[in-house]
Every structure is written in C-alpha cells, then in structure tokens.
Write an enzyme that holds these catalytic residues in place. Structure first.
Site, PDB file in Angstrom:
ATOM      1  N   LYS A  13       0.845  -1.215   0.000  1.00  8.57           N
ATOM      2  CA  LYS A  13       0.000   0.000   0.000  1.00  8.57           C
ATOM      3  C   LYS A  13       0.877   1.260   0.000  1.00  8.57           C
ATOM      4  CE  LYS A  13      -2.026  -1.119   3.908  1.00  8.57           C
ATOM      5  NZ  LYS A  13      -1.296  -2.354   4.232  1.00  8.57           N
ATOM      6  N   ARG A  88      -9.903   0.822   8.571  1.00 10.61           N
ATOM      7  CA  ARG A  88      -9.437  -0.528   8.915  1.00 10.61           C
ATOM      8  C   ARG A  88     -10.485  -1.311   9.684  1.00 10.61           C
ATOM      9  NH1 ARG A  88      -3.478   0.415   8.777  1.00 10.61           N
ATOM     10  NH2 ARG A  88      -2.524  -1.584   9.179  1.00 10.61           N
ATOM     11  N   ARG A 127      12.301  -6.104   5.768  1.00  9.89           N
ATOM     12  CA  ARG A 127      12.437  -4.695   5.370  1.00  9.89           C
ATOM     13  C   ARG A 127      13.112  -3.853   6.457  1.00  9.89           C
ATOM     14  NH1 ARG A 127       6.352  -2.150   5.342  1.00  9.89           N
ATOM     15  NH2 ARG A 127       5.948  -2.858   7.438  1.00  9.89           N
ATOM     16  N   ARG A 161      11.062  -1.206  11.882  1.00  5.86           N
ATOM     17  CA  ARG A 161       9.858  -0.902  12.662  1.00  5.86           C
ATOM     18  C   ARG A 161       9.718  -1.925  13.782  1.00  5.86           C
ATOM     19  NH1 ARG A 161       5.045   0.109   8.358  1.00  5.86           N
ATOM     20  NH2 ARG A 161       3.915  -1.041   9.958  1.00  5.86           N
ATOM     21  N   ARG A 172      -0.585  -9.018  13.383  1.00  6.14           N
ATOM     22  CA  ARG A 172      -1.102  -8.003  12.450  1.00  6.14           C
ATOM     23  C   ARG A 172      -1.917  -8.665  11.339  1.00  6.14           C
ATOM     24  NH1 ARG A 172       4.297  -5.052  10.902  1.00  6.14           N
ATOM     25  NH2 ARG A 172       3.022  -3.979   9.355  1.00  6.14           N
TER      26      ARG A 172
HETATM   27  P1  AP5 Z   1       4.849  -1.638   1.906  1.00  9.10           P
HETATM   28  O1  AP5 Z   1       4.541  -0.790   0.714  1.00  9.10           O
HETATM   29  O2  AP5 Z   1       5.534  -1.012   3.072  1.00  9.10           O
HETATM   30  O3  AP5 Z   1       3.529  -2.385   2.371  1.00  9.10           O
HETATM   31  P2  AP5 Z   1       2.299  -1.844   3.199  1.00  9.10           P
HETATM   32  O4  AP5 Z   1       1.085  -2.507   2.650  1.00  9.10           O
HETATM   33  O5  AP5 Z   1       2.295  -0.338   3.232  1.00  9.10           O
HETATM   34  O6  AP5 Z   1       2.687  -2.478   4.587  1.00  9.10           O
HETATM   35  P3  AP5 Z   1       2.718  -1.892   6.061  1.00  9.10           P
HETATM   36  O7  AP5 Z   1       3.426  -2.937   6.871  1.00  9.10           O
HETATM   37  O8  AP5 Z   1       3.252  -0.512   6.115  1.00  9.10           O
HETATM   38  O9  AP5 Z   1       1.178  -1.883   6.322  1.00  9.10           O
HETATM   39  P4  AP5 Z   1       0.414  -1.908   7.654  1.00  9.10           P
HETATM   40  O10 AP5 Z   1      -0.964  -1.759   7.140  1.00  9.10           O
HETATM   41  O11 AP5 Z   1       0.644  -3.055   8.543  1.00  9.10           O
HETATM   42  O12 AP5 Z   1       1.084  -0.685   8.441  1.00  9.10           O
HETATM   43  P5  AP5 Z   1       0.577   0.755   8.801  1.00  9.10           P
HETATM   44  O13 AP5 Z   1       1.770   1.615   8.824  1.00  9.10           O
HETATM   45  O14 AP5 Z   1      -0.600   1.178   7.983  1.00  9.10           O
HETATM   46  O15 AP5 Z   1       5.695  -2.891   1.379  1.00  9.10           O
HETATM   47  C1  AP5 Z   1       6.251  -3.837   2.285  1.00  9.10           C
HETATM   48  C2  AP5 Z   1       7.607  -4.347   1.736  1.00  9.10           C
HETATM   49  O16 AP5 Z   1       7.377  -5.075   0.529  1.00  9.10           O
HETATM   50  C3  AP5 Z   1       8.593  -3.237   1.360  1.00  9.10           C
HETATM   51  O17 AP5 Z   1       9.894  -3.688   1.648  1.00  9.10           O
HETATM   52  C4  AP5 Z   1       8.393  -3.066  -0.161  1.00  9.10           C
HETATM   53  O18 AP5 Z   1       9.562  -2.608  -0.795  1.00  9.10           O
HETATM   54  C5  AP5 Z   1       8.058  -4.479  -0.568  1.00  9.10           C
HETATM   55  N1  AP5 Z   1       7.137  -4.551  -1.710  1.00  9.10           N
HETATM   56  C6  AP5 Z   1       6.006  -3.815  -1.900  1.00  9.10           C
HETATM   57  N2  AP5 Z   1       5.379  -4.186  -3.037  1.00  9.10           N
HETATM   58  C7  AP5 Z   1       6.126  -5.190  -3.572  1.00  9.10           C
HETATM   59  C8  AP5 Z   1       6.002  -5.991  -4.749  1.00  9.10           C
HETATM   60  N3  AP5 Z   1       4.974  -5.847  -5.604  1.00  9.10           N
HETATM   61  N4  AP5 Z   1       6.944  -6.924  -4.966  1.00  9.10           N
HETATM   62  C9  AP5 Z   1       8.000  -7.092  -4.106  1.00  9.10           C
HETATM   63  N5  AP5 Z   1       8.186  -6.364  -2.973  1.00  9.10           N
HETATM   64  C10 AP5 Z   1       7.249  -5.423  -2.726  1.00  9.10           C
HETATM   65  O19 AP5 Z   1       0.016   0.531  10.295  1.00  9.10           O
HETATM   66  C11 AP5 Z   1       0.890   0.233  11.362  1.00  9.10           C
HETATM   67  C12 AP5 Z   1       0.090   0.184  12.654  1.00  9.10           C
HETATM   68  O20 AP5 Z   1      -0.503   1.480  12.917  1.00  9.10           O
HETATM   69  C13 AP5 Z   1      -1.091  -0.796  12.682  1.00  9.10           C
HETATM   70  O21 AP5 Z   1      -0.693  -2.110  13.014  1.00  9.10           O
HETATM   71  C14 AP5 Z   1      -1.975  -0.157  13.755  1.00  9.10           C
HETATM   72  O22 AP5 Z   1      -1.484  -0.433  15.054  1.00  9.10           O
HETATM   73  C15 AP5 Z   1      -1.798   1.346  13.490  1.00  9.10           C
HETATM   74  N6  AP5 Z   1      -2.803   1.858  12.554  1.00  9.10           N
HETATM   75  C16 AP5 Z   1      -2.569   2.406  11.318  1.00  9.10           C
HETATM   76  N7  AP5 Z   1      -3.728   2.766  10.748  1.00  9.10           N
HETATM   77  C17 AP5 Z   1      -4.716   2.435  11.612  1.00  9.10           C
HETATM   78  C18 AP5 Z   1      -6.130   2.538  11.552  1.00  9.10           C
HETATM   79  N8  AP5 Z   1      -6.771   3.050  10.493  1.00  9.10           N
HETATM   80  N9  AP5 Z   1      -6.837   2.089  12.627  1.00  9.10           N
HETATM   81  C19 AP5 Z   1      -6.233   1.575  13.725  1.00  9.10           C
HETATM   82  N10 AP5 Z   1      -4.875   1.440  13.823  1.00  9.10           N
HETATM   83  C20 AP5 Z   1      -4.132   1.874  12.770  1.00  9.10           C
END
Ligand code: AP5
Length: 216
Positions: A13, A88, A127, A161, A172
């Site tokens: 994402k 979410r 990562r 992270r 997660r």
């Molecule tokens: P990346 O692009 O970082 O993936 P992502 O989907 O953004 O993954 P995240 O781990 O950041 O998502 P998340 O939803 O768990 O975290 P968030 O920060 O929102 O890609 C991942 C890796 O893969 C990278 O190394 C990239 O280079 C690689 N990659 C990407 N695409 C690829 C491809 N096609 N091929 C090969 N490699 C690829 O949330 C973190 C925490 O915050 C949550 O757990 C929660 O506690 C809190 N939080 C955030 N939002 C909310 C909400 N709305 N409500 C409640 N809590 C929330």
C-alpha cells in the site's frame, strides 16, 4: 479523485501510494505514518497509540478517525486524496462516509491489493530503512548497492519498525483478517472495489493501478 488502498500488512500500500503521489500528485494520507510520527514526538495521541502499535493491534477508532477528520478539515485534500491504512474497521468506514458526506465528497475507488500470506511475511520481516533519510530496503529483494551504506545518503545507520518482528507480524495479519477484511464486502456492495494482483513486481502493480484509475 478519492481513493482507498486496502490490503494486509506488507501488501504494498505504502509503496504504491508513494509512487502515485510522486507521479500524479495525489495527496497521500497514511494513518500508520501519522501515528508513527505522533509516537516519535510523544504527543498525547502517540502515547495512547504506542502500546497497540507495538503489539500489532489496531489503535482506537476515535483516535484515527480524528486524524482523518483533521486532515479533511484542513482542506489540503480537497483536490483528491489517497488513503493508505484507513479505514481498517467497519466503524471507521462508516465514520469516513459521514465525514465525506458533510463535505459533499465520496470515495471513487477502493483498490484491494491481494498478496499470498507467506509472501507478506517475507516482505515485512526483511524490510528496513535508512535512519537518516528514510529510504527503504529489503534484505533479499532490495539490498543497498554497497552493503551497509545507504544508496541515497551514504549513512551507515538503519532502522526497523518495532512491529515488523515475526511474532507481531502474525498478530497483524490475524487482526487484518478479523477486523479489516470485512471492508472488501462493504465496498464491493457500493460498486467501488477493484482487485489488484500484488504478487506482481512493483512496477507491474503500478501499471495495473494506473489502468484501473484511467491514468493512461
Ligand atoms: P509496503 O509498501 O511497506 O507495504 P504496506 O502494505 O504499506 O505495509 P505496512 O506494513 O506498512 O502496512 P500496515 O498496514 O501493517 O502498516 P501501517 O503503517 O498502515 O511494502 C512492504 C515491503 O514489501 C517493502 O519492503 C516493499 O519494498 C516491498 N514490496 C512492496 N510491493 C512489492 C512488490 N509488488 N513486490 C515485491 N516487494 C514489494 O500501520 C501500522 C500500525 O498502525 C497498525 O498495526 C496499527 O497499530 C496502526 N494503525 C494504522 N492505521 C490504523 C487505523 N486506520 N486504525 C487503527 N490502527 C491503525
């Protein structure tokens, strides 16, 4: 155009959102990034969020809904936005509907990035980022050109992270299945859901997204 990027942790994402922002100027709103900044700055919201984030659980709905409400009220997204990591839960989705209808806005596209679970685990657990400039790397898929040095700024300091450890990743993914996956049916029912094959290389995923959005 108002877009939601939906998908489990590691689906890509953030990667796709940053590319859409860089190439097309979409306003990227990541609740994860905003919460991590709040934790680093030790704001009241950050202090409340830290425990849940470190454990891989969701932060309370009212905190994240307030974050999005503040951004919408600031007017910085009036030209269109890209939500990454929000909503979410079904309650967050309903709150977003209310916030948008008050501003006579709506969601145009929900892009669900679909990736197999073992691939998600590999992507997240490998990562890391440069501690100085934030450039992202992956142990296997995207290591720095010169081992131990950031390609962009030359720094030798890297960071991971706290929620990217194996145990927390498992939680997660479970939280996603239980609390976020129901949003697929929610947005399907509204006719705005599009699936994207997130198993493809990053560039090809971008092409699929651009095609759906009619950007070329
Ligand atoms: P990346 O692009 O970082 O993936 P992502 O989907 O953004 O993954 P995240 O781990 O950041 O998502 P998340 O939803 O768990 O975290 P968030 O920060 O929102 O890609 C991942 C890796 O893969 C990278 O190394 C990239 O280079 C690689 N990659 C990407 N695409 C690829 C491809 N096609 N091929 C090969 N490699 C690829 O949330 C973190 C925490 O915050 C949550 O757990 C929660 O506690 C809190 N939080 C955030 N939002 C909310 C909400 N709305 N409500 C409640 N809590 C929330």
């Amino acid at each position: 155009m108002n877009i939601i990027l939906l998908g489990p942790p590691g689906a890509g994402k953030g990667t796709q959102a940053r590319r859409l922002e860089d190439f097309y100027g979409f306003k990227h709103l990541s609740t994860g990034d905003i919460l991590r900044s709040a934790v680093a700055e030790r704001t009241p919201a950050g202090l409340l969020a830290k425990k849940a984030m470190d454990a891989g659980n969701l932060v309370e709905d009212k905190i994240v809904v307030q974050i999005i409400s503040d951004h919408l009220a600031s007017g910085s997204s009036s030209g269109g936005f890209l939500l990454d990591g929000f909503p979410r839960t079904l309650d967050q989705a309903r709150s977003l509907d209310v916030l948008l209808s008050e501003k006579d806005m709506k969601i145009d596209y929900v892009l669900e990035i679909v990736v197999d679970i073992p691939v998600l685990v590999d992507r997240i657990c490998g990562r890391y980022t440069c501690a100085r400039c934030g450039k992202g790397y992956h142990e296997t898929f995207a290591p720095p050109l010169r081992e131990g040095f950031c390609d962009a700024c030359g720094s030798m300091e890297f960071t991971r992270r706290p929620d990217d450890s194996r145990e927390v990743v498992d939680n997660r993914l479970q939280v996603y299945t239980e609390q976020t996956a129901p949003l697929v049916a929610y947005y399907q029912g509204r006719g705005v859901l599009h699936q994207v094959n997130g198993m493809l290389p990053i560039h090809d995923v971008s092409l699929e997204i651009e095609k759906i959005l009619g950007l070329f």
